[in-house]
Design a protein around this motif. Structure first.
Motif, mmCIF file in Angstrom:
data_model
loop_
_atom_site.group_PDB
_atom_site.id
_atom_site.type_symbol
_atom_site.label_atom_id
_atom_site.label_comp_id
_atom_site.label_asym_id
_atom_site.label_seq_id
_atom_site.Cartn_x
_atom_site.Cartn_y
_atom_site.Cartn_z
ATOM 1 N N VAL A 1 0.900 -1.233 -0.089
ATOM 2 C CA VAL A 1 -0.183 0.079 0.052
ATOM 3 C C VAL A 1 0.940 1.195 0.052
ATOM 4 O O VAL A 1 1.790 1.704 0.691
ATOM 5 C CB VAL A 1 -0.866 0.123 1.181
ATOM 6 N N VAL A 2 0.422 2.244 -0.987
ATOM 7 C CA VAL A 2 1.148 3.350 -1.095
ATOM 8 C C VAL A 2 0.486 4.666 -1.127
ATOM 9 O O VAL A 2 -0.630 4.473 -1.777
ATOM 10 C CB VAL A 2 2.413 3.174 -2.442
ATOM 11 N N PHE A 3 1.016 5.738 -0.475
ATOM 12 C CA PHE A 3 -0.270 6.950 -0.564
ATOM 13 C C PHE A 3 0.514 7.726 -1.517
ATOM 14 O O PHE A 3 1.611 8.228 -1.371
ATOM 15 C CB PHE A 3 -0.092 7.553 0.935
ATOM 16 N N GLU A 4 -0.680 8.263 -2.477
ATOM 17 C CA GLU A 4 -0.132 9.362 -3.439
ATOM 18 C C GLU A 4 -0.461 10.720 -3.320
ATOM 19 O O GLU A 4 -1.883 10.618 -2.648
ATOM 20 C CB GLU A 4 -0.581 8.639 -4.909
ATOM 21 N N PRO A 5 -0.094 11.693 -3.264
ATOM 22 C CA PRO A 5 1.156 11.748 -4.098
ATOM 23 C C PRO A 5 2.345 11.023 -3.337
ATOM 24 O O PRO A 5 2.487 11.220 -2.146
ATOM 25 C CB PRO A 5 1.406 13.053 -4.393
ATOM 26 N N ALA A 6 3.195 10.280 -4.064
ATOM 27 C CA ALA A 6 4.111 9.196 -3.489
ATOM 28 C C ALA A 6 5.695 9.760 -3.935
ATOM 29 O O ALA A 6 5.818 9.975 -5.203
ATOM 30 C CB ALA A 6 3.957 7.939 -3.718
ATOM 31 N N TYR A 7 6.468 9.727 -3.038
ATOM 32 C CA TYR A 7 8.000 10.190 -3.420
ATOM 33 C C TYR A 7 8.413 9.042 -4.663
ATOM 34 O O TYR A 7 7.831 7.992 -4.833
ATOM 35 C CB TYR A 7 8.944 9.888 -2.293
ATOM 36 N N ASP A 8 8.657 9.535 -5.878
ATOM 37 C CA ASP A 8 8.932 8.817 -6.820
ATOM 38 C C ASP A 8 9.692 7.492 -7.053
ATOM 39 O O ASP A 8 9.722 7.062 -8.179
ATOM 40 C CB ASP A 8 9.191 10.086 -8.135
ATOM 41 N N GLU B 1 -3.750 25.379 -17.334
ATOM 42 C CA GLU B 1 -2.784 24.562 -17.993
ATOM 43 C C GLU B 1 -2.545 23.386 -17.119
ATOM 44 O O GLU B 1 -2.323 23.477 -15.855
ATOM 45 C CB GLU B 1 -1.480 25.243 -18.344
ATOM 46 N N PRO B 2 -2.222 22.276 -17.827
ATOM 47 C CA PRO B 2 -1.663 21.207 -17.002
ATOM 48 C C PRO B 2 -0.447 21.329 -16.151
ATOM 49 O O PRO B 2 0.374 22.220 -16.582
ATOM 50 C CB PRO B 2 -1.187 20.149 -17.955
ATOM 51 N N ASP B 3 -0.257 20.735 -15.067
ATOM 52 C CA ASP B 3 0.871 21.339 -14.148
ATOM 53 C C ASP B 3 2.373 21.337 -14.700
ATOM 54 O O ASP B 3 3.208 21.968 -14.551
ATOM 55 C CB ASP B 3 0.819 20.645 -12.821
ATOM 56 N N LYS C 1 -3.323 20.698 -10.153
ATOM 57 C CA LYS C 1 -2.699 21.922 -10.819
ATOM 58 C C LYS C 1 -1.940 22.491 -9.376
ATOM 59 O O LYS C 1 -2.309 23.733 -8.922
ATOM 60 C CB LYS C 1 -3.778 22.832 -11.526
ATOM 61 N N VAL C 2 -1.229 21.834 -9.166
ATOM 62 C CA VAL C 2 -0.311 22.007 -7.794
ATOM 63 C C VAL C 2 0.999 22.139 -8.266
ATOM 64 O O VAL C 2 1.678 20.954 -8.910
ATOM 65 C CB VAL C 2 -0.725 21.261 -6.432
ATOM 66 N N LEU C 3 1.818 22.846 -7.756
ATOM 67 C CA LEU C 3 3.331 22.994 -7.827
ATOM 68 C C LEU C 3 4.122 22.972 -6.500
ATOM 69 O O LEU C 3 3.382 23.277 -5.568
ATOM 70 C CB LEU C 3 4.006 24.314 -8.384
ATOM 71 N N ARG C 4 5.011 21.870 -6.462
ATOM 72 C CA ARG C 4 5.831 22.032 -5.154
ATOM 73 C C ARG C 4 7.253 22.978 -5.206
ATOM 74 O O ARG C 4 7.709 23.037 -6.269
ATOM 75 C CB ARG C 4 6.486 20.419 -5.121
ATOM 76 N N PHE C 5 7.254 23.496 -4.241
ATOM 77 C CA PHE C 5 8.365 24.652 -4.138
ATOM 78 C C PHE C 5 9.362 24.171 -2.980
ATOM 79 O O PHE C 5 8.883 23.729 -1.715
ATOM 80 C CB PHE C 5 7.764 26.198 -3.483
ATOM 81 N N VAL D 1 3.303 18.533 -9.133
ATOM 82 C CA VAL D 1 2.806 17.358 -8.423
ATOM 83 C C VAL D 1 2.430 16.282 -9.062
ATOM 84 O O VAL D 1 2.524 15.070 -8.518
ATOM 85 C CB VAL D 1 2.038 17.840 -7.035
ATOM 86 N N SER D 2 2.026 16.284 -10.159
ATOM 87 C CA SER D 2 1.288 15.283 -10.868
ATOM 88 C C SER D 2 2.359 14.009 -11.293
ATOM 89 O O SER D 2 2.118 13.004 -11.229
ATOM 90 C CB SER D 2 0.710 15.594 -12.073
ATOM 91 N N ALA D 3 3.717 14.529 -10.999
ATOM 92 C CA ALA D 3 4.794 13.719 -11.030
ATOM 93 C C ALA D 3 4.701 12.651 -10.064
ATOM 94 O O ALA D 3 5.548 11.405 -10.160
ATOM 95 C CB ALA D 3 6.213 14.017 -11.170
ATOM 96 N N PHE D 4 3.929 12.712 -8.871
ATOM 97 C CA PHE D 4 4.139 12.055 -7.726
ATOM 98 C C PHE D 4 2.936 11.032 -7.915
ATOM 99 O O PHE D 4 2.457 10.272 -6.825
ATOM 100 C CB PHE D 4 4.022 12.731 -6.633
ATOM 101 N N TYR D 5 2.284 11.202 -8.869
ATOM 102 C CA TYR D 5 0.992 10.238 -9.144
ATOM 103 C C TYR D 5 1.322 9.234 -10.205
ATOM 104 O O TYR D 5 1.457 9.892 -11.217
ATOM 105 C CB TYR D 5 -0.347 11.071 -9.444
ATOM 106 N N GLN D 6 0.936 7.833 -10.194
ATOM 107 C CA GLN D 6 1.320 7.089 -11.345
ATOM 108 C C GLN D 6 0.409 7.270 -12.352
ATOM 109 O O GLN D 6 0.596 7.410 -13.623
ATOM 110 C CB GLN D 6 1.275 5.465 -10.759
#
Ligand code: PMP
Ligand code: GLN
Length: 382
Positions: A116-123, A328-330, A359-363, A348-353
């Motif tokens: 079991v993995v929670f998303e967004p998950a470290y890649d 736009e897409p993130d 539409k969220v960015l990580r800073f 942040v979509s990069a952390f979802y398979q």
């Protein structure tokens, strides 16, 4: 005929961290993407490594780690979390936190086992599971505060569930787990053949006086856990790639079977230095306030922009939406922000398979004040 690899990870591309850092360099952008500090690391620790090298600690360390370092870690863990560890059998020094997670998964997984993995998950999590023949059972954290839906977790448990991966403080969202989450976790794993893999690489970077809910506080959970830490992350020297894994002796025995034929042992001088450095409690008790100052400075600067920041209670990171700016897409937006405005972030979509895009960015705010100010000056123009 040349041999052709039948890929074990056919859907995996280049990690988003490499992609965004590459773009940041190409476009001379301020890099608030990949999580690494741009300020100097602790001078005393730096000096201790140089001393260790001069003093001749330049040969292989023992396979489980430099013993005095394991002892210093055991003392620290008892002081912070009350756990009494055996430094010989329950602690292994690793080349970073990611490696600890990978080795734990390699030690426990058989083909078809579910994790079991929670998303967004470290890649790294899902590829680490899949390369070991496991199946990632992905559960979304509940947007926008990214809490765990334990009802959903309970529904996802099958007789193939072999492990649950948790990460607090959480990358990318800066959310943290509470005592209530720990009770829920306990009720999910109770009497089941399920391991816990706890990624605690941001253990000391937790804010607002919130206590870190380490698995090490809970003996009944620690019994079934591998807990992974990173010296690089907490001591602002990510390039050292040094960390440690804690697990009960029987679990650690299997972990070390993987470890000893993979890396065998880690860079000796840093281990000698940290053994000494960790004796001073100030070395780790001062870290939260330092990083919280950076978070607060960034939050206050960002008020002049049209980004809306979410909450961050720990880690190097804070997320924010750009709904007032664009739809736009993130990924597209993050790339445009780098090229046209000179600031790199992580979509942040990069952390979802499945690429879920809120539409969220990580800073990353683990930066010098001038860097944060230079970035926000540019972001204010967007
Ligand atoms: N887990 C998480 C959640 C991380 O953000 C990182 C960042 N590097 C790691 C593991 C890996 O740490 P290390 O660099 O020590 O391998
Ligand atoms: N943990 C860092 C991040 O989340 C990056 C580590 C890496 O580049 N693999 O940005």
């Amino acid at each position: 005929m040349n041999p052709v690899i039948q890929s074990k990870l056919p859907t995996v591309g280049t990690t988003i961290f490499a992609v965004m850092s590459g773009l940041a360099t190409q476009y001379s952008a301020v890099n608030l993407g990949q999580g690494f500090p741009d300020f100097p690391m602790n001078e005393e620790l730096h000096g201790l490594v140089a001393k260790a090298m001069r003093d001749g600690y330049n040969q292989y360390a023992p396979m489980p780690g430099w013993r005095p370092l394991c002892e210093s870690i055991a003392e620290k863990v008892e002081y912070l979390y009350g756990a009494k560890l055996n430094p010989e059998t329950e602690i292994t020094i690793t080349p970073g936190g990611t490696y600890g997670l990978y080795s734990a998964l390699t030690a426990i997984l058989h083909p078809g086992d579910e994790v079991v993995v929670f998303e967004p998950a470290y890649d790294s999590y899902i590829p680490n599971i899949e390369i070991n023949g496991g199946v990632a059972v992905r559960i979304p954290l509940v947007y926008p505060d990214y809490h765990i839906d334990w009802g959903l977790v309970k529904q996802s448990i099958t007789d193939k569930t072999r492990a649950i991966m948790i990460n607090s403080p959480h990358n990318p969202t800066g959310s943290v787990i509470s005592e209530k989450d720990i009770s829920e976790l306990r009720s999910v794993v109770k009497d089941k053949n399920i391991f816990i893999i706890s990624d605690e690489v941001y253990e000391h970077l937790i804010f607002d006086g919130i206590p870190h809910q380490s698995i090490l506080r809970y003996p009944d959970l620690l019994e079934r856990s591998f807990v992974s830490f990173s010296f690089g992350k907490v001591y602002n020297c990510t390039g050292w790639k040094l960390g440690y894994c804690i697990a009960p002796a029987a679990l650690m025995k299997e972990f070390r079977k993987v470890h000893q034929f993979n890396v065998f042992s880690c860079f000796t001088p840093t281990q000698v230095a940290l053994a000494e450095f960790l004796k001073n409690k100030e070395a780790y008790t001062s870290l939260s306030a330092f990083m919280q100052g950076k978070r607060d400075h960034f939050i206050s600067l960002m008020k002049q922009t049209r980004f809306s920041l979410q909450s961050s209670y720990g880690s190097y990171f804070i997320c924010g939406t750009y709904e007032r700016i664009s739809d736009e897409p993130d990924k597209d937006f993050a790339i445009r922000l780098t090229k046209e405005y000179g600031v790199a972030t992580i979509p942040v979509s990069a952390f979802y398979q499945n690429g879920k895009d809120d539409k969220v960015l990580r800073f990353c705010f683990s930066k010098k004040e001038q860097t944060l100010e230079a970035a926000v000056e540019k972001l204010a123009r967007v």
